[in-house]
Design a protein around this motif. Sequence first.
Motif, short mmCIF file in Angstrom:
data_model
loop_
_atom_site.label_atom_id
_atom_site.label_comp_id
_atom_site.label_asym_id
_atom_site.label_seq_id
_atom_site.Cartn_x
_atom_site.Cartn_y
_atom_site.Cartn_z
N ALA A 184 -12.65 -0.91 -33.98
CA ALA A 184 -13.30 0.33 -34.02
C ALA A 184 -13.34 0.68 -32.46
CB ALA A 184 -14.72 0.28 -34.59
N GLU A 185 -12.17 0.82 -31.90
CA GLU A 185 -12.52 0.95 -30.30
C GLU A 185 -12.93 2.44 -29.89
OE1 GLU A 185 -8.53 0.92 -28.54
OE2 GLU A 185 -7.70 2.64 -29.69
N ASN A 186 -12.69 3.51 -30.85
CA ASN A 186 -12.99 4.76 -30.39
C ASN A 186 -14.49 5.21 -30.91
OD1 ASN A 186 -12.17 4.87 -33.09
ND2 ASN A 186 -11.36 7.03 -32.83
N THR A 187 -15.35 4.13 -31.16
CA THR A 187 -16.67 4.41 -31.69
C THR A 187 -17.81 4.15 -30.49
OG1 THR A 187 -16.90 2.05 -32.61
CG2 THR A 187 -16.00 3.88 -34.03
N SER A 188 -18.37 3.34 -30.72
CA SER A 188 -19.44 2.89 -29.56
C SER A 188 -19.58 1.27 -29.48
CB SER A 188 -20.74 3.58 -29.96
OG SER A 188 -21.27 2.92 -31.08
N PRO A 189 -20.19 0.75 -28.58
CA PRO A 189 -20.76 -0.54 -28.58
C PRO A 189 -21.50 -0.89 -29.72
CG PRO A 189 -20.87 0.11 -26.22
CD PRO A 189 -20.42 1.24 -27.20
N LYS A 190 -22.29 -0.18 -30.18
CA LYS A 190 -23.21 -0.54 -31.34
C LYS A 190 -22.55 -0.73 -32.62
CE LYS A 190 -27.14 1.43 -34.02
NZ LYS A 190 -27.92 2.53 -33.88
N VAL A 191 -21.46 0.29 -32.93
CA VAL A 191 -20.55 0.27 -34.00
C VAL A 191 -19.56 -1.08 -33.80
CG1 VAL A 191 -19.01 1.42 -35.38
CG2 VAL A 191 -20.79 2.66 -34.21
N GLN A 192 -19.17 -1.12 -33.00
CA GLN A 192 -18.32 -2.33 -32.50
C GLN A 192 -18.86 -3.69 -33.14
OE1 GLN A 192 -16.97 -1.77 -28.58
NE2 GLN A 192 -15.70 -0.04 -29.30
N GLN A 193 -20.25 -3.86 -32.54
CA GLN A 193 -21.18 -4.99 -32.92
C GLN A 193 -21.27 -5.21 -34.31
OE1 GLN A 193 -25.13 -5.18 -31.22
NE2 GLN A 193 -25.12 -7.31 -31.29
N ARG A 194 -21.49 -4.05 -34.86
CA ARG A 194 -21.77 -3.96 -36.69
C ARG A 194 -20.64 -4.38 -37.33
NH1 ARG A 194 -26.06 -0.93 -38.65
NH2 ARG A 194 -28.12 -1.32 -37.17
N VAL A 195 -19.52 -3.82 -36.97
CA VAL A 195 -18.21 -4.30 -37.48
C VAL A 195 -17.89 -5.62 -37.45
CG1 VAL A 195 -15.81 -3.99 -37.48
CG2 VAL A 195 -17.30 -1.85 -37.44
N VAL A 202 -21.74 7.92 -37.66
CA VAL A 202 -21.05 9.29 -37.20
C VAL A 202 -21.34 8.87 -35.62
CG1 VAL A 202 -21.79 11.52 -36.98
CG2 VAL A 202 -21.98 10.60 -39.12
N THR A 203 -20.37 9.02 -35.00
CA THR A 203 -20.63 8.80 -33.44
C THR A 203 -19.52 9.56 -32.46
OG1 THR A 203 -20.71 7.19 -31.55
CG2 THR A 203 -19.13 6.75 -33.52
N ASN A 204 -20.06 9.96 -31.28
CA ASN A 204 -19.08 10.69 -30.51
C ASN A 204 -19.37 9.92 -29.02
OD1 ASN A 204 -21.64 11.64 -29.41
ND2 ASN A 204 -21.26 13.75 -29.78
N GLY A 244 -17.90 10.73 -24.80
CA GLY A 244 -18.92 11.23 -23.72
C GLY A 244 -20.29 11.70 -24.19
N GLY A 245 -20.45 11.68 -25.70
CA GLY A 245 -21.53 12.01 -26.30
C GLY A 245 -22.65 10.89 -26.49
N THR A 246 -23.59 11.41 -27.14
CA THR A 246 -24.77 10.65 -27.51
C THR A 246 -25.15 10.12 -28.74
OG1 THR A 246 -26.32 12.42 -27.34
CG2 THR A 246 -25.81 11.25 -25.15
N ARG A 247 -24.44 11.15 -29.90
CA ARG A 247 -24.62 10.82 -31.24
C ARG A 247 -24.37 9.35 -31.48
NH1 ARG A 247 -22.36 15.33 -35.17
NH2 ARG A 247 -23.57 16.34 -33.80
#
Length: 393
Positions: A206-217, A353-355, A359-362
């Motif tokens: 999940a490289e194009n998500t976020s550290p939080k999502v990567q940790q969950r995956v 849902v993440t950006n 460069g976003g914060t969602r």
Amino acid sequence: MTTRAVVLGARFGGLAVTTWLRRLYSPKELDIILIDRWQDTIYRPGLVHAMDQPPFGFVHRVSMPLADHCRRLHIKSVQDIIVEIDPDGQKVYTASLPATDYDVLFIATGSESAWENIPGLNIRHGGVCEGYQARHSSWKREQWKQGHFVFAAGPIVGSPHWNPKITVGCECPLLESAFLFESWLNNQGLRNKTQITVLTPATSLAENTSPKVQQRVAQLMKSHGIDVLTQCEFERVTDKDIYIKGQRIPYDGSLWVPPIKGPSWLTGTKVDDGYGWIPTDSYLNHPQYENIYAVGDGTSHPWPKMGHAAMVQSRVAVHHWHAKRHLKKLPAPYRPYLVWLLETGGPYSQFTVTNVFYGGTRNIVYQGRWPAWIKRMFQRGYVWSTGSLPVMP
């Protein structure tokens, strides 16, 4: 004289473009031609069920006759292979028909599988990107008894100018396939006889998500007993071994999301960026040809290479063209964000849902029953409406 819009490709992006065009213009106001090589289009996210459903049936349930879509929207369908675009003469050339003239062109042909980029790799090694590949993968899974099964993502052959850089195109179907296979193994009593490994060239899943999502995956993979090997530099593939830099991985079964590249028919034309991808601005408009738009996987951006992104881009592109044509206020430009509904086997799915990567914060991550229900309902609605949903993203 009636204005003519030509749409190339009948996947998520192409169907969404034709839907928005027809909602804005009547058949008397706008002549729409949809060109694609196939008679049917497929809801491709549903093909991951090759790993938990019988070979015959699941592909049919996600197949949609293009004739139904075109009849509903009063548009012309052309079944042919796209060969070339003449952007100066405003013509599209196909393999067997005379050139098609256009006033505005929407390119939605997507990216292209590049199996040949890894020596020895080919469609026999399994995939879920096309219907025939999914049937083959389902048949192989039905014969499975024990051993080491590998799920591998090939690299994306992108432009060196992309920022931020991505190394894979779309991991979601790969991860879903692994989870569904693991669930099927449990139901068959074969889980303790099977090792499952996921291989990716990315530094993390999940490289194009976020550290939080990567940790969950990563936690999900661990809880399901699925091994993960990252930063894989694939050298070659045989029917028994996958060679990555410094390592040989024996395997008994495999499924690949192959390497992807820009559409080969565009490479070297005036329309591509020099690397086979189509450059656009944030309105999906070509920088040199104001009557050409591109949506979906084929754009020269590291944006999500997923169906939802293509549908959102289609809305932006069509409304931008409409606003320019009628001297109206321009719509909001496209801002990339990723939407995942990741099936994890059983009644649960992970909704993301993440950006953050862009460069976003969602940064929303949720796992439960309702994401799985929403995904099933969306698939049924999409197939029933042949891509022309009552409410479009």
